[in-house]
Design a protein around this motif. Structure first.
Motif, PDB file in Angstrom:
ATOM      1  N   LEU A 114      78.821  35.636 -91.688  1.00  0.00           N
ATOM      2  CA  LEU A 114      79.023  36.544 -90.566  1.00  0.00           C
ATOM      3  C   LEU A 114      80.474  36.591 -90.089  1.00  0.00           C
ATOM      4  O   LEU A 114      80.836  37.483 -89.327  1.00  0.00           O
ATOM      5  N   THR A 115      81.304  35.672 -90.524  1.00  0.00           N
ATOM      6  CA  THR A 115      82.722  35.603 -90.148  1.00  0.00           C
ATOM      7  C   THR A 115      82.955  35.898 -88.660  1.00  0.00           C
ATOM      8  O   THR A 115      83.767  36.734 -88.306  1.00  0.00           O
ATOM      9  N   ILE A 121      75.543  41.484 -88.222  1.00  0.00           N
ATOM     10  CA  ILE A 121      76.731  42.194 -87.744  1.00  0.00           C
ATOM     11  C   ILE A 121      77.950  41.300 -88.014  1.00  0.00           C
ATOM     12  O   ILE A 121      78.118  40.265 -87.370  1.00  0.00           O
ATOM     13  N   GLU A 122      78.763  41.718 -88.966  1.00  0.00           N
ATOM     14  CA  GLU A 122      79.922  40.910 -89.344  1.00  0.00           C
ATOM     15  C   GLU A 122      81.005  40.972 -88.275  1.00  0.00           C
ATOM     16  O   GLU A 122      81.207  42.000 -87.638  1.00  0.00           O
ATOM     17  N   GLY A 123      81.709  39.836 -88.124  1.00  0.00           N
ATOM     18  CA  GLY A 123      82.849  39.765 -87.223  1.00  0.00           C
ATOM     19  C   GLY A 123      84.132  40.046 -87.973  1.00  0.00           C
ATOM     20  O   GLY A 123      84.130  40.392 -89.160  1.00  0.00           O
ATOM     21  N   ASP A 124      85.245  39.894 -87.279  1.00  0.00           N
ATOM     22  CA  ASP A 124      86.551  40.145 -87.888  1.00  0.00           C
ATOM     23  C   ASP A 124      87.011  38.964 -88.729  1.00  0.00           C
ATOM     24  O   ASP A 124      87.332  39.095 -89.884  1.00  0.00           O
ATOM     25  N   GLU A 125      87.072  37.813 -88.142  1.00  0.00           N
ATOM     26  CA  GLU A 125      87.483  36.594 -88.829  1.00  0.00           C
ATOM     27  C   GLU A 125      86.956  35.423 -88.022  1.00  0.00           C
ATOM     28  O   GLU A 125      86.694  35.541 -86.830  1.00  0.00           O
ATOM     29  N   GLU A 126      86.845  34.310 -88.654  1.00  0.00           N
ATOM     30  CA  GLU A 126      86.433  33.111 -87.950  1.00  0.00           C
ATOM     31  C   GLU A 126      86.938  31.913 -88.717  1.00  0.00           C
ATOM     32  O   GLU A 126      86.896  31.888 -89.938  1.00  0.00           O
ATOM     33  N   SER A 129      89.541  25.994 -91.624  1.00  0.00           N
ATOM     34  CA  SER A 129      89.450  26.780 -92.854  1.00  0.00           C
ATOM     35  C   SER A 129      88.859  28.140 -92.521  1.00  0.00           C
ATOM     36  O   SER A 129      88.401  28.372 -91.404  1.00  0.00           O
ATOM     37  N   GLU A 130      88.883  29.018 -93.502  1.00  0.00           N
ATOM     38  CA  GLU A 130      88.243  30.321 -93.331  1.00  0.00           C
ATOM     39  C   GLU A 130      87.771  30.833 -94.679  1.00  0.00           C
ATOM     40  O   GLU A 130      88.223  30.376 -95.726  1.00  0.00           O
ATOM     41  N   LEU A 131      86.844  31.761 -94.627  1.00  0.00           N
ATOM     42  CA  LEU A 131      86.331  32.397 -95.836  1.00  0.00           C
ATOM     43  C   LEU A 131      87.447  33.262 -96.421  1.00  0.00           C
ATOM     44  O   LEU A 131      88.077  34.040 -95.705  1.00  0.00           O
ATOM     45  N   ALA A 132      87.731  33.089 -97.722  1.00  0.00           N
ATOM     46  CA  ALA A 132      88.824  33.834 -98.357  1.00  0.00           C
ATOM     47  C   ALA A 132      88.553  35.338 -98.336  1.00  0.00           C
ATOM     48  O   ALA A 132      89.424  36.129 -98.003  1.00  0.00           O
ATOM     49  N   ASP A 174      91.917  26.562 -97.116  1.00  0.00           N
ATOM     50  CA  ASP A 174      92.362  25.647 -96.063  1.00  0.00           C
ATOM     51  C   ASP A 174      93.467  26.303 -95.249  1.00  0.00           C
ATOM     52  O   ASP A 174      94.272  27.068 -95.764  1.00  0.00           O
ATOM     53  N   LEU A 175      93.480  26.009 -93.966  1.00  0.00           N
ATOM     54  CA  LEU A 175      94.524  26.478 -93.065  1.00  0.00           C
ATOM     55  C   LEU A 175      95.135  25.261 -92.394  1.00  0.00           C
ATOM     56  O   LEU A 175      94.447  24.256 -92.184  1.00  0.00           O
ATOM     57  N   VAL A 176      96.391  25.332 -92.037  1.00  0.00           N
ATOM     58  CA  VAL A 176      97.028  24.218 -91.337  1.00  0.00           C
ATOM     59  C   VAL A 176      96.397  24.121 -89.952  1.00  0.00           C
ATOM     60  O   VAL A 176      96.378  25.099 -89.201  1.00  0.00           O
ATOM     61  N   PRO A 177      95.833  22.962 -89.600  1.00  0.00           N
ATOM     62  CA  PRO A 177      95.223  22.798 -88.278  1.00  0.00           C
ATOM     63  C   PRO A 177      96.245  22.998 -87.161  1.00  0.00           C
ATOM     64  O   PRO A 177      97.445  22.816 -87.364  1.00  0.00           O
TER      65      PRO A 177
END
Length: 185
Positions: A96-97, A114-119, A141-144, A165-168
């Protein structure tokens, strides 16, 4: 024949789990515990996962030398790919991001995703071979990208997820690796 080979040190990862929590969720005291409070389990995952590091490198040469003299290295990025094959809370939240699921009308039992923009979210993924464990922890992290959904009668229905992976926010390492033994000891 080698006198140094050790079959006891070879691994065949036969079991595993994946969990998600809100981004920034701290690492549990025991990443290998049977239950991780505050983390939602993905449930069934099709045999295994892969961790894929990548980095762009440019060879730099100098006129009076042959071949590479130095290398210019780009930013390191990593992703983890795995395939949840059940519709758990963790799987739904990831797909669902940042979106939601809503019933189309009261009592209809028809639900729209209902999909979101990003998460962003935290991720733990771990594997087991007998008494040996290996795990990866991503604090943020996030879905690529939105994954394809397999429904073909030839394979288990599921979603091939790639999580990057994202820098925390606190600047800590973006992906951390843990094992249940120390090969350097």
């Amino acid at each position: 024949m080698s006198d140094y080979a050790s079959p006891a040190d070879a691994r065949l990862w036969l079991d595993g789990d994946a969990f998600r929590a809100p981004a920034g969720t701290e690492l549990p005291d025991d990443i290998f515990a049977s239950a991780l409070p505050g983390w939602d389990a993905f449930g069934g995952i099709k045999a295994g996962f892969s961790r894929e590091p990548s980095q762009d490198n440019t060879n730099l040469t100098i006129w009076n030398k042959r071949g590479t003299y130095r290398q210019k290295k780009g930013e390191k990025t990593e992703s983890i790919k795995f395939r949840p094959v059940d519709v758990s809370k963790a799987t739904a939240l990831t797909l669902l991001t940042g979106g939601s699921i809503a019933e189309t009308s009261t009592g209809s039992n028809i639900f729209e995703w209902i999909e979101g923009d990003e998460e962003t979210f935290a991720l733990i993924i771990r594997v087991q071979d007998g008494t040996e464990w290996k795990a990866f922890y991503l604090k943020k992290s996030e879905l690529a990208s939105k994954p394809p959904e397999t429904m073909d009668g030839e394979d288990i229905e599921g979603w091939d997820l790639e999580v990057i992976d994202l820098v925390p926010d606190d600047g800590s390492k973006s992906i951390r690796k843990f094992t249940s033994s120390n090969p350097l000891a």
